[in-house]
Design an enzyme around this catalytic site. Sequence first.
Site, PDB file in Angstrom:
ATOM      1  N   ASP A 273      -5.790   0.267   5.943  1.00  0.00           N
ATOM      2  CA  ASP A 273      -6.532  -0.085   7.157  1.00  0.00           C
ATOM      3  C   ASP A 273      -7.780   0.764   7.322  1.00  0.00           C
ATOM      4  OD1 ASP A 273      -4.295  -1.597   7.441  1.00  0.00           O
ATOM      5  OD2 ASP A 273      -3.476  -0.472   9.143  1.00  0.00           O
TER       6      ASP A 273
ATOM      7  N   SER B 140      -5.711  -3.900  13.076  1.00  0.00           N
ATOM      8  CA  SER B 140      -6.098  -2.497  12.874  1.00  0.00           C
ATOM      9  C   SER B 140      -7.095  -1.943  13.869  1.00  0.00           C
ATOM     10  CB  SER B 140      -6.629  -2.285  11.451  1.00  0.00           C
ATOM     11  OG  SER B 140      -5.552  -2.226  10.588  1.00  0.00           O
TER      12      SER B 140
ATOM     13  N   ASP C 193       0.806  -1.233   0.000  1.00  0.00           N
ATOM     14  CA  ASP C 193       0.000   0.000   0.000  1.00  0.00           C
ATOM     15  C   ASP C 193       0.834   1.275   0.000  1.00  0.00           C
ATOM     16  OD1 ASP C 193       0.607  -0.140   2.730  1.00  0.00           O
ATOM     17  OD2 ASP C 193      -1.422   0.367   3.381  1.00  0.00           O
TER      18      ASP C 193
HETATM   19  P1  ADP Z   1      -3.288  -2.414  15.641  1.00  0.00           P
HETATM   20  O1  ADP Z   1      -3.836  -1.279  14.863  1.00  0.00           O
HETATM   21  O2  ADP Z   1      -2.706  -3.472  14.775  1.00  0.00           O
HETATM   22  O3  ADP Z   1      -4.244  -2.990  16.636  1.00  0.00           O
HETATM   23  P2  ADP Z   1      -1.567  -0.347  16.629  1.00  0.00           P
HETATM   24  O4  ADP Z   1      -0.333  -0.370  17.425  1.00  0.00           O
HETATM   25  O5  ADP Z   1      -1.548   0.322  15.306  1.00  0.00           O
HETATM   26  O6  ADP Z   1      -2.061  -1.860  16.495  1.00  0.00           O
HETATM   27  O7  ADP Z   1      -2.726   0.350  17.448  1.00  0.00           O
HETATM   28  C1  ADP Z   1      -2.997  -0.060  18.768  1.00  0.00           C
HETATM   29  C2  ADP Z   1      -3.181   1.174  19.630  1.00  0.00           C
HETATM   30  O8  ADP Z   1      -4.410   1.834  19.274  1.00  0.00           O
HETATM   31  C3  ADP Z   1      -3.332   0.844  21.103  1.00  0.00           C
HETATM   32  O9  ADP Z   1      -2.075   0.738  21.729  1.00  0.00           O
HETATM   33  C4  ADP Z   1      -4.102   2.060  21.601  1.00  0.00           C
HETATM   34  O10 ADP Z   1      -3.254   3.164  21.789  1.00  0.00           O
HETATM   35  C5  ADP Z   1      -5.018   2.374  20.427  1.00  0.00           C
HETATM   36  N1  ADP Z   1      -6.324   1.717  20.598  1.00  0.00           N
HETATM   37  C6  ADP Z   1      -6.890   0.799  19.795  1.00  0.00           C
HETATM   38  N2  ADP Z   1      -8.109   0.426  20.259  1.00  0.00           N
HETATM   39  C7  ADP Z   1      -8.326   1.127  21.378  1.00  0.00           C
HETATM   40  C8  ADP Z   1      -9.392   1.199  22.326  1.00  0.00           C
HETATM   41  N3  ADP Z   1     -10.472   0.450  22.220  1.00  0.00           N
HETATM   42  N4  ADP Z   1      -9.254   2.053  23.365  1.00  0.00           N
HETATM   43  C9  ADP Z   1      -8.155   2.815  23.488  1.00  0.00           C
HETATM   44  N5  ADP Z   1      -7.135   2.776  22.633  1.00  0.00           N
HETATM   45  C10 ADP Z   1      -7.193   1.960  21.596  1.00  0.00           C
HETATM   46 MG    MG Z   2      -2.713   0.008  13.609  1.00  0.00          MG
END
Ligand code: ADP
Ligand code: MG
Length: 396
Positions: free
Chosen positions: A183, A137, A47
């Site tokens: 994403d 994501s 991407d």
């Molecule tokens: P992925 O997108 O693959 O899950 P990332 O590292 O890109 O992993 O994003 C994860 C981060 O997004 C978490 O560490 C947090 O900061 C934020 N996040 C995602 N979902 C939530 C949620 N439900 N509440 C608070 N923060 C969230």
């Molecule tokens: Mg992410």
Amino acid sequence: MAGGDGPAGRTDAAAAVAVRFRELYGAAPDGVWAAPGRVNLIGEYTDFNNGFVLPLALPHTTVAAVSRRTDGVLRLHSADVRGGVARLAVEDLRPRSVTRWTGYPAGVVWALREAGHAITGADIHLASTVPTGAGLSSSAALEVVVALALNDLFELGLSGPELAVLAQRAENAFVGVPCGVMDQTASVCCTDGHALHLDTRDLSLRQVPFDLAAVGLRLLVVDTQVKHALGDGAYAARRAACEAGARALGARSLREIPYARLPAALEQLAGEPEDVRRCVRHVVGENHRVERVIGLLDEGDVRAVGPVLVEGHASLRDDLRVSCAELDLVVEAATAAGAVGARMTGGGFGGSAIVLVETADAETVTKAVREAFASAGHRAPRVFAAVPSRGAHRIN
Ligand code: ADP
Ligand code: MG
């Protein structure tokens, strides 16, 4: 993480966030929205090369209850993070000025305001069933649910793809994560029973039929629950190598290199570092694999997708070198136990793999993967079915 994943679960989750919203902020929310996580069927590390991707939305969603404010205050709360309500002033939002999870929703407000939309504040409470940090994501789901809610509440009239680009800008420029646009686009634009063919060069998209249940297949997601530290620098390094490869080939991006030209391109790159050549081979091959998978899905030959997934994994493992022992083990154990195909998905160095199986073999294959992890001394993986689901929407 709260709520179930079926339609009834979504309604429960919506009711629960609305109740909690009222407890936190003293009034009912203006509305409740949901945005899903995603898994990428094929098209990895393409991407940011203007290439093709083929994600599908998961039944797992981030649900947000949101009310509009007019006094410049942004209040944020997540059921999934310890801590109270964060309070920010929209006027003060600057790239990287907000750390931790609140950076994602604050970044969306910032990106909308930067684009000229008068977002005058909001109260937000959210809860998610998307596993975080598993390559599924959760960050995009979080950004997109906030972007969609604000689009509705402030009557911005932005299209889904426009919201996806703004959410990506929030993550790139405000949070500081150099992700591509897949994403967020998947979280916004996917539909039930389809994978989304996204051309990241012009953001054109097409829904590709992917009704696995109808053909007796199932797509499993295996979350290894590991995240190797190597990942962060490696992503930037691969990105730089791809750019160097495109430059050396006189192309704007590796997307411009047709698969038929790959042997000639590699010859032309004989004097370049080996990692540049490997990245070029992966990206050009991977774009071709996306096209092959789409061709197979359009013909209804879903089982033939399996070997293409395995080929894609080998390329990520051997050429791009972004896999790890746990992800390789999922693919090995699953295919040895009779899976139709399997590959790592997402950025690699941990996170998740996908496994395409005959529905009748799903349990045997899952058991084989679990046993392989146990004998290798790895932490037990989480396994669930990825039913192609709808994109972001308002619940009530
Ligand atoms: P992925 O997108 O693959 O899950 P990332 O590292 O890109 O992993 O994003 C994860 C981060 O997004 C978490 O560490 C947090 O900061 C934020 N996040 C995602 N979902 C939530 C949620 N439900 N509440 C608070 N923060 C969230
Ligand atoms: Mg992410």
